[in-house]
Design a protein around this motif. Structure first.
Motif, PDB file in Angstrom:
ATOM      1  N   GLU A  56       0.821  -1.224   0.000  1.00  0.00           N
ATOM      2  CA  GLU A  56       0.000   0.000   0.000  1.00  0.00           C
ATOM      3  C   GLU A  56       0.850   1.267   0.000  1.00  0.00           C
ATOM      4  O   GLU A  56       0.670   2.131  -0.868  1.00  0.00           O
ATOM      5  CB  GLU A  56      -0.954  -0.024   1.197  1.00  0.00           C
ATOM      6  N   PRO A  57       1.816   1.428   0.947  1.00  0.00           N
ATOM      7  CA  PRO A  57       2.659   2.637   0.878  1.00  0.00           C
ATOM      8  C   PRO A  57       3.575   2.651  -0.344  1.00  0.00           C
ATOM      9  O   PRO A  57       3.893   3.727  -0.862  1.00  0.00           O
ATOM     10  CB  PRO A  57       3.455   2.599   2.184  1.00  0.00           C
ATOM     11  N   ARG A  60       1.900   4.211  -3.194  1.00  0.00           N
ATOM     12  CA  ARG A  60       1.826   5.676  -3.080  1.00  0.00           C
ATOM     13  C   ARG A  60       3.192   6.328  -3.223  1.00  0.00           C
ATOM     14  O   ARG A  60       3.304   7.546  -3.216  1.00  0.00           O
ATOM     15  CB  ARG A  60       1.238   6.071  -1.722  1.00  0.00           C
ATOM     16  N   ASP A  62       5.489   5.977  -0.935  1.00  0.00           N
ATOM     17  CA  ASP A  62       5.930   6.318   0.418  1.00  0.00           C
ATOM     18  C   ASP A  62       6.893   5.239   0.909  1.00  0.00           C
ATOM     19  O   ASP A  62       6.511   4.314   1.634  1.00  0.00           O
ATOM     20  CB  ASP A  62       4.719   6.430   1.352  1.00  0.00           C
ATOM     21  N   ASN A 211       7.897   4.245 -10.910  1.00  0.00           N
ATOM     22  CA  ASN A 211       7.040   5.424 -10.730  1.00  0.00           C
ATOM     23  C   ASN A 211       7.818   6.592 -10.140  1.00  0.00           C
ATOM     24  O   ASN A 211       7.603   7.750 -10.514  1.00  0.00           O
ATOM     25  CB  ASN A 211       5.864   5.071  -9.820  1.00  0.00           C
TER      26      ASN A 211
END
Length: 229
Positions: A56-57, A60, A62, A211
């Motif tokens: 999940e992070p 993003r 993160d 990314n």
């Protein structure tokens, strides 16, 4: 002191040697068992839950949060994931090679070292027991040769005590063999689970790195365009 007395003392000392060997073998088994339990997830569901939390992070971008999730977990996959995240600047291919090498060196090599000691105990205990038996038999026959009359019950007792060391050696080796086989199965399962987890994590990390690179290029391009204006 005659030869029968010396051989009797030597044969008796084998009991102490076998006790030390048994304790060392049991200690290594316990250490390996605890080490494997510390480094693996109990099942694939737990590992999937961890990977979902880390992905999940990463999605993003993160990396700091993902790194924090991995850093405090002592299991093999989270520690390898932490190492990969912290060294992502060196490139995906080199990160992949790095974590494979670290898994081999820090986890599997330590287990192999302990397993080699258990194998030594399994092979050595019967041999030490046999040495005690042979020495005890030598003492019994030396007593028979030096005495004019020896009671059969005394000879049988001496031979029985000598044979006990061989039995003890087998008693040590046989349970350790079963324990070691069980541990090897657990290690293979851990390797398979870690391999599956690393494949999934590295795919997520590769996408996150790509990314991040695209985002950095976009920022550089926007800055350069702003400068030309």
């Amino acid at each position: 002191m005659d030869i029968s007395g010396l051989t009797s003392i030597f044969a008796t000392s084998m009991y102490g040697a076998l006790a030390l060997i048994a304790l060392w073998g049991a200690y290594c088994i316990v250490v390996i068992w605890m080490r494997v339990a510390q480094k693996r997830f109990r099942n694939e569901m737990q590992q999937d839950a961890f990977l979902e939390a880390v992905e999940e992070p990463l999605a993003r971008g993160d990396f700091e949060e993902a790194s924090e999730l991995c850093e405090s977990d002592p299991r093999a996959l989270p520690q390898l994931a932490y190492l990969a995240i912290e060294n992502r600047e060196i490139g995906y291919s080199q990160v992949k090679q790095l974590i494979v090498e670290r898994f081999q060196r820090d986890v599997l090599a330590d287990l192999d070292h302990r397993i080699s000691w258990v194998n030594t105990v399994i092979k050595g205990a019967p041999m030490v027991g046999l040495l005690g038996t042979v020495t005890g038999m030598m003492g019994a026959f030396a007593k028979l040769a030096s005495a004019a009359q020896v009671e059969a019950s005394q000879m049988a007792n001496d031979i029985s005590l000598a044979l006990i060391t061989t039995a003890l050696g087998l008693v040590i080796a046989i349970p350790l063999t079963f324990c070691l086989n069980s541990i090897n199965i657990r290690i293979r399962k851990m390797e398979d689970l870690v391999a599956v987890g690393l494949t999934r994590f590295l795919a997520a990390l590769r996408e996150a790195i790509a990314n991040e690179t695209v985002h950095e290029l976009e920022e550089i391009e926007s800055h350069s365009m702003a400068g030309t204006e």
